[in-house]
Write a protein that holds these residues in place. Sequence first.
Motif, PDB file in Angstrom:
ATOM      1  N   VAL A 152       0.857  -1.186   0.000  1.00  0.00           N
ATOM      2  CA  VAL A 152       0.000   0.000   0.000  1.00  0.00           C
ATOM      3  C   VAL A 152       0.889   1.230   0.000  1.00  0.00           C
ATOM      4  N   GLN A 153       0.626   2.163  -0.904  1.00  0.00           N
ATOM      5  CA  GLN A 153       1.369   3.423  -0.961  1.00  0.00           C
ATOM      6  C   GLN A 153       0.551   4.516  -0.285  1.00  0.00           C
ATOM      7  N   VAL A 154       1.210   5.264   0.587  1.00  0.00           N
ATOM      8  CA  VAL A 154       0.568   6.376   1.300  1.00  0.00           C
ATOM      9  C   VAL A 154       1.307   7.657   0.944  1.00  0.00           C
ATOM     10  N   HIS A 155       0.563   8.674   0.547  1.00  0.00           N
ATOM     11  CA  HIS A 155       1.190   9.967   0.242  1.00  0.00           C
ATOM     12  C   HIS A 155       0.348  11.084   0.812  1.00  0.00           C
ATOM     13  N   HIS A 156       0.976  11.973   1.570  1.00  0.00           N
ATOM     14  CA  HIS A 156       0.321  13.182   2.068  1.00  0.00           C
ATOM     15  C   HIS A 156       0.870  14.378   1.281  1.00  0.00           C
ATOM     16  N   ASP A 157       0.003  15.039   0.555  1.00  0.00           N
ATOM     17  CA  ASP A 157       0.383  16.241  -0.186  1.00  0.00           C
ATOM     18  C   ASP A 157       0.280  17.425   0.780  1.00  0.00           C
ATOM     19  N   LEU A 158       1.432  18.027   1.097  1.00  0.00           N
ATOM     20  CA  LEU A 158       1.492  19.073   2.116  1.00  0.00           C
ATOM     21  C   LEU A 158       1.538  20.483   1.532  1.00  0.00           C
ATOM     22  N   ARG A 159       1.212  20.618   0.264  1.00  0.00           N
ATOM     23  CA  ARG A 159       1.322  21.945  -0.344  1.00  0.00           C
ATOM     24  C   ARG A 159       0.378  22.967   0.293  1.00  0.00           C
ATOM     25  N   GLY A 209      -4.088  24.462   6.858  1.00  0.00           N
ATOM     26  CA  GLY A 209      -4.831  23.481   7.637  1.00  0.00           C
ATOM     27  C   GLY A 209      -5.478  22.397   6.807  1.00  0.00           C
ATOM     28  N   ARG A 210      -4.997  22.174   5.583  1.00  0.00           N
ATOM     29  CA  ARG A 210      -5.597  21.170   4.699  1.00  0.00           C
ATOM     30  C   ARG A 210      -4.500  20.289   4.086  1.00  0.00           C
ATOM     31  N   VAL A 211      -4.692  18.990   4.177  1.00  0.00           N
ATOM     32  CA  VAL A 211      -3.749  18.016   3.627  1.00  0.00           C
ATOM     33  C   VAL A 211      -4.536  17.006   2.796  1.00  0.00           C
ATOM     34  N   VAL A 212      -3.995  16.645   1.632  1.00  0.00           N
ATOM     35  CA  VAL A 212      -4.636  15.639   0.791  1.00  0.00           C
ATOM     36  C   VAL A 212      -3.858  14.331   0.935  1.00  0.00           C
ATOM     37  N   ARG A 213      -4.559  13.310   1.417  1.00  0.00           N
ATOM     38  CA  ARG A 213      -3.927  11.997   1.599  1.00  0.00           C
ATOM     39  C   ARG A 213      -4.434  11.022   0.536  1.00  0.00           C
ATOM     40  N   THR A 214      -3.495  10.332  -0.118  1.00  0.00           N
ATOM     41  CA  THR A 214      -3.842   9.342  -1.135  1.00  0.00           C
ATOM     42  C   THR A 214      -3.318   7.980  -0.728  1.00  0.00           C
ATOM     43  N   ILE A 220      -7.951  16.042   4.476  1.00  0.00           N
ATOM     44  CA  ILE A 220      -7.890  16.088   5.940  1.00  0.00           C
ATOM     45  C   ILE A 220      -7.838  17.543   6.378  1.00  0.00           C
ATOM     46  N   GLU A 221      -8.746  17.921   7.247  1.00  0.00           N
ATOM     47  CA  GLU A 221      -8.757  19.270   7.815  1.00  0.00           C
ATOM     48  C   GLU A 221      -8.073  19.214   9.181  1.00  0.00           C
ATOM     49  N   LEU A 222      -7.064  20.043   9.372  1.00  0.00           N
ATOM     50  CA  LEU A 222      -6.295  20.038  10.611  1.00  0.00           C
ATOM     51  C   LEU A 222      -6.651  21.262  11.458  1.00  0.00           C
ATOM     52  N   ALA A 223      -6.686  21.057  12.763  1.00  0.00           N
ATOM     53  CA  ALA A 223      -6.960  22.182  13.665  1.00  0.00           C
ATOM     54  C   ALA A 223      -5.828  23.198  13.595  1.00  0.00           C
ATOM     55  N   HIS A 224      -4.614  22.707  13.432  1.00  0.00           N
ATOM     56  CA  HIS A 224      -3.443  23.580  13.295  1.00  0.00           C
ATOM     57  C   HIS A 224      -2.742  23.220  11.990  1.00  0.00           C
ATOM     58  N   GLY A 225      -2.384  24.227  11.223  1.00  0.00           N
ATOM     59  CA  GLY A 225      -1.729  23.959   9.946  1.00  0.00           C
ATOM     60  C   GLY A 225      -0.261  23.661  10.136  1.00  0.00           C
ATOM     61  N   CYS A 226       0.084  22.429  10.509  1.00  0.00           N
ATOM     62  CA  CYS A 226       1.491  22.116  10.759  1.00  0.00           C
ATOM     63  C   CYS A 226       1.791  20.681  10.353  1.00  0.00           C
ATOM     64  N   VAL A 227       3.053  20.426  10.118  1.00  0.00           N
ATOM     65  CA  VAL A 227       3.500  19.100   9.731  1.00  0.00           C
ATOM     66  C   VAL A 227       3.335  18.130  10.900  1.00  0.00           C
ATOM     67  N   SER A 228       3.636  18.585  12.109  1.00  0.00           N
ATOM     68  CA  SER A 228       3.529  17.703  13.276  1.00  0.00           C
ATOM     69  C   SER A 228       2.113  17.153  13.420  1.00  0.00           C
ATOM     70  N   CYS A 229       1.097  17.990  13.175  1.00  0.00           N
ATOM     71  CA  CYS A 229      -0.286  17.529  13.281  1.00  0.00           C
ATOM     72  C   CYS A 229      -0.575  16.450  12.242  1.00  0.00           C
ATOM     73  N   THR A 230      -0.050  16.615  11.046  1.00  0.00           N
ATOM     74  CA  THR A 230      -0.265  15.619  10.002  1.00  0.00           C
ATOM     75  C   THR A 230       0.286  14.268  10.425  1.00  0.00           C
ATOM     76  N   LEU A 231       1.496  14.278  10.971  1.00  0.00           N
ATOM     77  CA  LEU A 231       2.109  13.027  11.411  1.00  0.00           C
ATOM     78  C   LEU A 231       1.337  12.432  12.579  1.00  0.00           C
ATOM     79  N   ARG A 232       1.058  13.253  13.572  1.00  0.00           N
ATOM     80  CA  ARG A 232       0.483  12.751  14.822  1.00  0.00           C
ATOM     81  C   ARG A 232      -0.982  12.345  14.657  1.00  0.00           C
ATOM     82  N   GLU A 233      -1.755  13.164  13.930  1.00  0.00           N
ATOM     83  CA  GLU A 233      -3.198  12.946  13.874  1.00  0.00           C
ATOM     84  C   GLU A 233      -3.632  12.022  12.752  1.00  0.00           C
TER      85      GLU A 233
END
Length: 443
Positions: free
Chosen positions: A37-44, A49-54, A71-84
């Motif tokens: 399975v390939q996982v990609h988070h587009d962090l552009r 506060g928005r990340v596209v996960r494929t 994915i809508e994040l409460a805080h626009g940060c890389v750490s939130c993407t990883l953690r949440e």
Amino acid sequence: MHHLPADPRTPVVLVTGLDRSALSRIGDALEADAGTVQVHHDLRHVGEGRVVRTLSWREADGRRCDRVTVIELAHGCVSCTLREDLLPLLRRLHRRSSVRRIVLTLDPILEPERVAWSIEHVIVDGMSGIPAAPAALDVRVDSTITAVAEQDWLDSATGDRILGEELPVPRDDERTLAQVAVGQVTFADALVIAGTDPSTRDAWESARLMAVLKRLAPKAPMMFELPERPVSPLLMEQLVTAIPRSSRRGRIDGPHDPLLTDQPSLDPDCGVTWMEFTADRPLHPGRLHDASDSLLDGVVCARGRLWLATQPDEALWLESAGGGLRVAPGGRWLAAMDDDELTRVTPERRALGALRWDDDHGDRHSSLVVLVHRADPDDIAEALRTACLNDVELAAGQEFWATFDDPFGRFHTDPCDDVDDIGVPMADRPATGDPADPRRDDH
């Protein structure tokens, strides 16, 4: 003969690099293997506060399936993407019997070291029926594959451009392009060189690039991807198979580990060479600040431990990439530790400390390695020697050393004229004892 039990965790392959198209080609080639399975988070748009996960995978009939989630994040940060999102997702994928391998195709702004650290250390909780634990309970970093653009990687790795000038990043991201480029290659277990048209290739520049890569990632097998021969599933699996068992595979080095791991060549090639500097007397903070300029021009990167006269208990950690440099706390010297602290030190570090122990100064010392590609190693060594205390200063003792002005404070970045707060580190991770610790509060 006793055999070690098989590791039940799901292997993870990190795919990293600065070129999105190269990352996509590599990730897609690896994903073609059944059970992957390939996982990609587009962090552009992570700063908004928005990340596209494929998620992508192959069905039994070879048909490709993609599942795209915003994915809508409460805080626009890389750490939130990883953690949440990413870390809980890894734990869920591990529990699917159809998943034998996970390929994480990382956004270009991500450093694989940070992802590996998060997998190993960040507690994932709040998952129904799954105990709170790091994702490393369920998955392991099996390898990191880094894409390198033959045409412009060396320019990226030796310049002083801010990452945000080249790629979309969150507003508070002050890393340099060189820091990310060097970090991605240094952490690699295998390299894919996205080559240029042979008719337009500069043979000398290509040879110089290879000399740098072989010294940053000496154990990594390399594969050239040519315009007429893009990566294929078969070639990628052969590359992964060629990775030595003793390769890094997600290992994160600490400030007191050996500085030249995996035995890179120390012989010069195309003007590229590792130089080493050691000193058994403390460094004058002001003169070291002046000498650090020698590490910012004609140098790919530098790293090492510093014994600063004004900070006798703390080993400082220096790392540079291209035109950016950072000095941060690297943990206490053994000689400054109490008995309780010493009990938590690894036997390997105790042994290294014993080898260089001095009756007066204990294990304190300075040790740097510098990867030079255009500078003169002798000039750098002379600048660093000048930063050491002279005999008169050394004899004056610690009470006198404490009177020196210290431009480093708790940590420091260069070029310092370009930052308002000397406390903003170059790296996207805090200066909290271990510079290999990629934690950061992005909020």
